[in-house]
Scaffold this active site. Structure first.
Site, PDB file in Angstrom:
ATOM      1  N   ASP A   1       0.910  -1.126  -0.043  1.00 54.99           N
ATOM      2  CA  ASP A   1      -0.107  -0.043  -0.058  1.00 54.99           C
ATOM      3  C   ASP A   1       0.910   1.295   0.014  1.00 54.99           C
ATOM      4  O   ASP A   1       1.452   1.687   1.129  1.00 54.99           O
ATOM      5  CB  ASP A   1      -0.953  -0.016   1.382  1.00 54.99           C
ATOM      6  CG  ASP A   1      -1.657   1.188   1.342  1.00 54.99           C
ATOM      7  OD1 ASP A   1      -1.617   2.257   0.382  1.00 54.99           O
ATOM      8  OD2 ASP A   1      -2.612   1.222   2.495  1.00 54.99           O
TER       9      ASP A   1
ATOM     10  N   TRP B   1       5.393  -3.383   7.523  1.00 54.54           N
ATOM     11  CA  TRP B   1       4.213  -4.209   7.317  1.00 54.54           C
ATOM     12  C   TRP B   1       4.882  -5.434   6.605  1.00 54.54           C
ATOM     13  O   TRP B   1       5.604  -5.429   5.539  1.00 54.54           O
ATOM     14  CB  TRP B   1       3.150  -3.706   6.266  1.00 54.54           C
ATOM     15  CG  TRP B   1       2.099  -4.473   6.069  1.00 54.54           C
ATOM     16  CD1 TRP B   1       1.910  -5.182   4.537  1.00 54.54           C
ATOM     17  CD2 TRP B   1       0.866  -5.200   6.633  1.00 54.54           C
ATOM     18  NE1 TRP B   1       0.684  -5.766   4.475  1.00 54.54           N
ATOM     19  CE2 TRP B   1       0.249  -5.918   5.769  1.00 54.54           C
ATOM     20  CE3 TRP B   1       0.575  -4.865   7.919  1.00 54.54           C
ATOM     21  CZ2 TRP B   1      -0.959  -6.484   6.138  1.00 54.54           C
ATOM     22  CZ3 TRP B   1      -0.552  -5.420   8.290  1.00 54.54           C
ATOM     23  CH2 TRP B   1      -1.281  -6.219   7.491  1.00 54.54           C
TER      24      TRP B   1
ATOM     25  N   ASP C   1       8.640   1.124   4.504  1.00 51.76           N
ATOM     26  CA  ASP C   1       8.563   2.392   4.009  1.00 51.76           C
ATOM     27  C   ASP C   1      10.007   3.122   3.910  1.00 51.76           C
ATOM     28  O   ASP C   1      10.907   3.080   4.415  1.00 51.76           O
ATOM     29  CB  ASP C   1       7.522   3.317   4.645  1.00 51.76           C
ATOM     30  CG  ASP C   1       6.135   3.071   4.664  1.00 51.76           C
ATOM     31  OD1 ASP C   1       5.887   2.212   3.522  1.00 51.76           O
ATOM     32  OD2 ASP C   1       5.301   3.391   5.338  1.00 51.76           O
TER      33      ASP C   1
ATOM     34  N   TRP D   1       4.352   3.858   8.129  1.00 46.78           N
ATOM     35  CA  TRP D   1       5.567   3.022   8.908  1.00 46.78           C
ATOM     36  C   TRP D   1       6.807   3.797   9.149  1.00 46.78           C
ATOM     37  O   TRP D   1       7.696   3.181   9.688  1.00 46.78           O
ATOM     38  CB  TRP D   1       5.663   1.602   7.995  1.00 46.78           C
ATOM     39  CG  TRP D   1       4.431   0.837   7.886  1.00 46.78           C
ATOM     40  CD1 TRP D   1       3.719   0.731   6.863  1.00 46.78           C
ATOM     41  CD2 TRP D   1       3.968  -0.114   8.955  1.00 46.78           C
ATOM     42  NE1 TRP D   1       2.675  -0.291   7.279  1.00 46.78           N
ATOM     43  CE2 TRP D   1       2.893  -0.784   8.423  1.00 46.78           C
ATOM     44  CE3 TRP D   1       4.437  -0.350  10.175  1.00 46.78           C
ATOM     45  CZ2 TRP D   1       2.111  -1.601   9.100  1.00 46.78           C
ATOM     46  CZ3 TRP D   1       3.678  -1.281  10.977  1.00 46.78           C
ATOM     47  CH2 TRP D   1       2.293  -1.784  10.435  1.00 46.78           C
TER      48      TRP D   1
ATOM     49  N   TYR E   1       6.459  10.167   4.699  1.00 51.86           N
ATOM     50  CA  TYR E   1       6.502   9.167   3.833  1.00 51.86           C
ATOM     51  C   TYR E   1       6.859   9.442   2.513  1.00 51.86           C
ATOM     52  O   TYR E   1       6.665  10.625   1.789  1.00 51.86           O
ATOM     53  CB  TYR E   1       5.258   8.568   3.839  1.00 51.86           C
ATOM     54  CG  TYR E   1       4.946   7.521   2.734  1.00 51.86           C
ATOM     55  CD1 TYR E   1       5.310   5.982   2.966  1.00 51.86           C
ATOM     56  CD2 TYR E   1       4.149   7.805   1.400  1.00 51.86           C
ATOM     57  CE1 TYR E   1       5.411   5.241   2.043  1.00 51.86           C
ATOM     58  CE2 TYR E   1       4.310   6.700   0.587  1.00 51.86           C
ATOM     59  CZ  TYR E   1       4.700   5.453   0.994  1.00 51.86           C
ATOM     60  OH  TYR E   1       4.557   4.445  -0.238  1.00 51.86           O
TER      61      TYR E   1
ATOM     62  N   THR F   1       7.805   2.952  -0.974  1.00 49.97           N
ATOM     63  CA  THR F   1       7.815   1.541  -0.183  1.00 49.97           C
ATOM     64  C   THR F   1       8.622   0.563  -1.177  1.00 49.97           C
ATOM     65  O   THR F   1       8.147   0.570  -2.261  1.00 49.97           O
ATOM     66  CB  THR F   1       6.352   1.060   0.061  1.00 49.97           C
ATOM     67  OG1 THR F   1       5.520   2.051   0.700  1.00 49.97           O
ATOM     68  CG2 THR F   1       6.272  -0.149   0.767  1.00 49.97           C
TER      69      THR F   1
END
Lengths: 178, 151
Positions: A79, A104, A123, A156, A165, A168
């Site tokens: 995500d 994650w 991330d 994250w 952010y 990822t």
């Protein structure tokens, strides 16, 4: 006329009786059960073999070899923006960012060997997002937000000093069934 | 048994084996469950992130296993509560953690599925306060504990 009909019926009766007795002597009830069992067992195979156990997830649909495509198999539980389209690579953060300290982790099936792999989605933190980067939202295996421990819609970067952010990465940690 | 009967039995056996192997494949090992449900925060090496309130395991975690209140605490830490694992899977993962990161040559009491179920049913009002009450007591006994910064 009636005697002719009686003779005809007698012939049919005898022929039927003969063939029935012959069949009864030749084939036992067990042979019927064995044949019926084979048919039922064979019928059970029909829904078992080609059954999709991904619960409609993207793992079986992931056939592309393009790492910059959201359907690439390692991205099945991702995500966020792909770092490979944000100045980094599939597994490394772009310059000027740092990997998140928490992440994650999901499982994705590799269509090349049909094995499930544990994939960490770290991330990359510390810079703004790249507007032209590819955003993916697959999050296979995720549960709703009220089950926080199983929810991926989280920044994250929260445990890092720089919490902004950026993108990822998808890093394989190992095979899931060992 | 004639050859048709043997053929039918073979098919039934093959189906049973197939179903059993599928069930086995659905089960993950404790190591895999640790990575999938715990390592996102605690890390693949169990180091955690002390500054973010995630204490490190190596060399410390066995202290909680060998303390009755500590065992209750372990069953109520957010990571265990929210992991979505069954009681038997939780016991396996917990025992994996202490076997891997507990102090060497220190005997530890492993969890059973029954104990996990029993302790999870016991209400804990504030897990952070419970931890501090345990660590304060252990510290007075001279036990060395990992850094913990929460809240």
């Amino acid at each position: 006329m009636s005697s002719m009909m009686n003779r005809l019926f007698n012939l049919i009766d005898k022929a039927s009786e003969k063939s029935t007795r012959k069949a009864a002597q030749h084939y036992g009830r067990r042979s019927f059960l064995a044949r019926a069992g084979t048919v039922f067992a064979g019928a059970m195979l029909v829904p078992v073999l080609p059954f999709d156990r991904s619960l409609g997830g993207a793992a079986f649909a992931a056939t592309t070899e393009d790492e910059n495509d959201c359907s690439y198999w390692k991205h099945c539980a991702l995500d966020g923006n792909l770092c490979s389209t944000s100045g980094g690579s599939l597994t490394s953060c772009p310059a000027g960012t740092e990997a998140s300290k928490v992440s994650w982790i999901g499982t994705c099936r590799n269509p090349n060997d049909e094995k499930d792999y544990l994939v960490s989605y770290n991330d990359c933190c510390g810079r703004a997002t790249v507007p032209s980067s590819t955003f993916c939202f697959t999050s296979e295996g995720e549960r709703p937000g009220y089950r926080m421990g199983l929810h991926n819609d989280i920044n994250w970067c929260m445990a890092n000093t720089n919490k902004g952010y950026h993108c990822t990465v998808s890093v394989v940690l190992g095979v899931a069934n060992t | 048994m004639n050859h048709k009967g043997a053929c039918g039995l073979l098919i039934v056996l093959l189906l049973a084996v197939q179903l059993l192997s599928q069930a086995a494949a659905a089960e993950r090992s404790a190591a895999a469950n640790y990575i999938l449900r715990c390592a996102g925060c605690h890390g693949t090496e169990g180091r955690g992130v002390a500054s973010a309130g995630i204490p490190t395991f190596p060399g410390y975690v066995d202290e909680f296993f060998n303390d009755e209140e500590g065992r209750l605490y372990l069953m109520h830490v957010p990571g265990v509560v929210g992991a979505g694992l069954r009681n038997d899977e939780i016991s396996e993962v917990m025992n994996y953690v202490v076997d891997r990161w507990g102090k060497p040559n220190v005997a530890v009491k492993h969890f059973t599925t029954e104990e996990v179920g029993r302790l999870r049913k016991q209400p804990v009002k504030d897990v952070v306060l419970l931890r501090y009450s345990i660590t304060d007591r252990l510290a007075e006994e001279g036990v060395e504990l990992p850094e913990y910064t929460w809240p």
